[in-house]
Design a protein around this motif. Structure first.
Motif, short mmCIF file in Angstrom:
data_model
loop_
_atom_site.label_atom_id
_atom_site.label_comp_id
_atom_site.label_asym_id
_atom_site.label_seq_id
_atom_site.Cartn_x
_atom_site.Cartn_y
_atom_site.Cartn_z
N VAL A 11 0.82 -1.20 0.00
CA VAL A 11 0.00 0.00 0.00
C VAL A 11 0.86 1.26 0.00
CG1 VAL A 11 -1.92 -1.11 1.18
CG2 VAL A 11 -0.20 0.10 2.52
N LYS A 12 2.15 1.10 0.28
CA LYS A 12 2.98 2.29 0.53
C LYS A 12 4.28 2.12 -0.25
CE LYS A 12 4.57 2.95 4.94
NZ LYS A 12 4.36 1.57 5.15
N TYR B 92 1.04 6.38 -1.48
CA TYR B 92 0.12 5.32 -1.05
C TYR B 92 -0.78 4.87 -2.19
CZ TYR B 92 0.98 6.09 3.96
OH TYR B 92 1.54 6.18 5.21
N GLU C 236 -1.20 -6.10 7.77
CA GLU C 236 -1.77 -5.33 6.66
C GLU C 236 -2.17 -3.93 7.14
OE1 GLU C 236 -2.77 -5.06 2.67
OE2 GLU C 236 -1.65 -6.60 3.76
N LYS D 274 0.73 -1.59 7.66
CA LYS D 274 1.34 -1.03 6.45
C LYS D 274 0.94 0.42 6.21
CE LYS D 274 1.76 -5.17 3.56
NZ LYS D 274 1.19 -5.79 2.32
N LEU D 275 -0.17 0.84 6.82
CA LEU D 275 -0.59 2.23 6.60
C LEU D 275 0.45 3.21 7.15
CD1 LEU D 275 -4.43 2.18 7.22
CD2 LEU D 275 -3.27 2.78 5.11
N GLU E 96 -8.91 5.47 4.53
CA GLU E 96 -7.45 5.55 4.43
C GLU E 96 -6.78 5.99 5.73
OE1 GLU E 96 -5.47 4.63 1.77
OE2 GLU E 96 -7.35 3.67 1.20
N TYR F 155 -2.00 8.22 -3.85
CA TYR F 155 -1.81 9.59 -3.36
C TYR F 155 -0.43 9.77 -2.77
CZ TYR F 155 -3.42 7.63 1.17
OH TYR F 155 -3.59 6.87 2.29
N GLU G 33 8.15 -2.17 3.45
CA GLU G 33 7.03 -2.82 4.13
C GLU G 33 7.34 -4.26 4.51
OE1 GLU G 33 3.54 -2.58 1.76
OE2 GLU G 33 3.11 -0.53 2.34
#
Lengths: 454, 454
Positions: free
Chosen positions: A6-7, A85, B74, B77-78, A376, A102, B12
């Motif tokens: 995701v990143k 992201y 998961e 990961k943000l 998010e 983004y 990550e």
């Protein structure tokens, strides 16, 4: 839940070594600013009282790449490269085939993209022997960025903060003070410009600029710093788009559309200009969407004319879409977007049809912001919430078309200092101020007499 | 300015796959909590009314490593891995031969380390079929983290916020609401516990815990979530220290001393426990410093006794340093550190001399915070400002000794929601509440009758 990345992060070594200067690639002849006294093209000598030569050279540079000084890259290391992201949770919520990415500039210590230019400007001024910088700020993002940059390079910092934001966002002021800056509420009684605008107690960016320019012009050891609009500011912000290109390569994607919010144009330019250059050079067919507030709809409703950058009329005249230099936008929570004009480079792209502009109402952008926060996790500032609203439209359009479009937008800052606006939204107390056509006509009549833009 | 790396980032894929459980490595026999009715060792059945079995198993696990569920990784990961910084600007300001590193947990969407445990707890509850979670929060960091985690995993969220912080930090409440949580000011009139404490209008973590536990115990579909103190919370936070180990390897350094602030012990455990295990296993000789507020000096002034985790006395008795379960710390700005006890695991380490505790006054920690903000750019929360104060002492000691010591600390959150405290500090209006020896003696007399800690 899938195991997708995701990143997308980059190492410090991937911080760009040069800024992208779009000026030489723009179609047609350059459109110069005008000296307000002579109405002749304004050149570097018109700018030396308030800017150091290093920045003036960047403002008019014919080079497509401008090298980033090592000291500025060193400062960038504190927060750059910023993450890119993939908004998978938002995609699922929207049930869209679009892939949404983004770039998140809120990881900077000031919480927005603004330090990208602030450290570059503080460094150039320090090199020129400037003692202090004076500036204006709307929501406080630019002011806090400059306070931080001045602290890093040992300069004094004086900030005129737009009254409406000064009252709504006291903690942005505290942050500027934590970094050692002095903050005045604008309009203030410390300048002639401020005293002349006492009948507009909520203030505006145009008024605050007049105050700051006045102080800088009168004190030889002090220069002025602008957080948006000018070419060199847009230039500095292109580190955003350059990093995004490298990160989207990691993701194996190319954007079909690039979206940003617009107040003066700095964050939009930052994410978009490196891609715009590719389009101008025939290397890509990316679309661009600029999102602005319906209460201050410069690009969608303004006139494409020469106008002053400030309210009182002391700056050079800039070729841009304008709502009139003395337009005082209604108080609203995206304080960073309350400006009567926009970056001349960006305005030219809108005029040429390369960038599409859209205007959104306050309640609609907060609806989009909450939807984003609840998927998010990041609580966005009201400014990039305009971009999010446009992104949701684009994602819905991809769904209707059944196409896997790639959408990239700039999440230029977090909303930690804007929670009172969220409160107002949840309480149903957020106003949607109307832009008045009558105001616009009256403002246009007060525009300075100047040649038409070639 | 040198060209050294200042920021160590990891991909990550480097997010840890297991948590470090210090329990089996602790010296001596495990010291169990006690059932408050029987004063017998409390086991899993005592906890099932308010916790899901997944977390209870983690609470008492004999395994040195506990696998992190894929869904939790998961969610991590943000914001994870979080960056590790070398504080070169602070080092220069202190003119110290020490090399100072800090792990920055403020990049999480909630702005602190708290989501590391919040998402783990929300996931375990979702797996167990829990409908909603109820919790307490001090400064609002834990509450906002749990609000976010509940939003991510589709749970309802109810938060009792300590009155003093509710009043000082309204925007933390707005953030919890933006993520869909309901927030009550504690003491509230919604619980028996809250009504019984109406004479303490500023509230305390102990009172808020009593309220939350009461709600969870009475509603079968609702569980309780604690943001610190318990073994499973310390466990979840060890992703911090594990990442730091990998990042310091990149930097080619090993810490001589690891520093963290302590309220209930979660962020300290997070950064320190992976290193403590190496010390317990004879692999390293790292020192550890726990920094706490002089106004709530649990580790430096408390008694090592069995005491309740909450004010009203409904939780199991925990073996810990305590200022007395009914001690109501004076209002101060590090709301996350206003707790009468501390993590039993951490208390055991202090008791055994493995961790040194130090207490600091509010004005001194804000002086350290401003010094940090003006060098390292990040404006710290008041809680980690305690750690910064201890780090400056350690850096000064290295200078006096003429030694190149390596200092690692956990910058567990930013101060964006604490700017009113900075305001008070700059205005000279920050109080330094005195911890009273008389209060302590009186509190000790009210401790529950319980066996001495073995």
């Amino acid at each position: 839940m899938s195991d997708d990345t995701v990143k997308y992060t980059l190492p410090e070594s991937a911080i760009p070594t040069s800024w992208v200067n779009l000026l030489p690639d723009l179609p047609g002849d350059p459109v110069p600013p005008l000296n307000p006294a002579t109405m002749e093209p304004a050149g570097p000598p018109d700018l030396t009282p308030i800017f150091p030569m290093g920045l003036i050279e960047q403002e008019v540079s014919p080079e497509p790449e401008v090298e980033i000084p090592e000291e500025v890259r060193e400062a960038y290391k504190l927060w750059r490269p910023t993450p890119l992201y993939r908004a998978r949770r938002l995609e699922r919520e929207l049930d869209t085939p679009a892939r949404i990415y983004y770039k998140y500039e809120g990881v900077s210590p000031a919480g927005s993209h603004k330090p990208n230019s602030a450290v570059a400007q503080a460094y150039a001024n320090k090199e020129a022997g400037t003692r202090g910088l004076v500036t204006e700020t709307g929501a406080g993002q630019w002011g806090s960025a400059l306070a931080l940059a001045c602290q890093m390079f040992g300069l004094e910092c004086l900030v005129y903060m737009v009254g409406a934001s000064y009252d709504q966002k006291p903690y942005r002021r505290s942050m500027m003070e934590a970094w050692g800056a002095t903050v005045h509420r604008s309009p203030s009684d410390t300048t002639e410009a401020g005293r002349s605008q006492a009948e507009h107690p909520t203030g505006s960016l145009g008024i605050a600029i007049s105050e700051a320019v006045e102080v800088a012009a009168q004190d030889e050891s002090t220069n002025y710093a602008l957080g948006s609009v000018l070419n060199h500011v847009c230039l500095h912000q292109t580190v955003i788009g350059q990093e995004a290109i490298a990160q989207l390569e990691l993701a194996g994607d190319q954007p079909d559309v690039v979206v940003g919010c617009v107040g003066g144009g700095s964050n939009f330019s930052g994410i978009a200009f490196p891609y715009v250059r590719d389009v101008l050079r025939g290397k890509a067919k990316t679309r661009f969407v600029a999102a602005e507030p319906a209460a201050c709809p410069t690009l969608t409703r303004g006139a494409y004319r020469y106008d002053f950058g400030d309210t009182v009329g002391t700056t050079p005249l800039l070729p841009m879409y304008t709502l009139g230099h003395d337009f005082v936008p209604p108080p609203m929570h995206a304080g960073g977007l309350r400006y009567h004009g926009d970056s001349p480079m960006l305005c030219g792209l809108v005029k040429n049809g390369l960038v599409e502009a859209r205007a959104y109402r306050q309640n609609d952008i907060f609806e989009a912001a909450v939807r984003f926060a609840r998927t998010e996790a990041i609580v966005p500032a009201p400014e990039p919430a305009h971009a999010i609203r446009a992104v949701i439209e684009e994602a819905d359009a991809a769904k209707q078309a059944g196409e896997e479009r790639v959408i990239l937008f700039n999440l230029c800052g977090h909303g930690h200092f804007d929670m009172s606006a969220y409160d107002a939204y949840f309480a149903g107390k957020l106003e949607d101020p109307e832009f008045s056509e009558d105001d616009m006509e009256a403002a246009l009549e007060r525009l300075p007499e100047a040649p038409a833009i070639a």
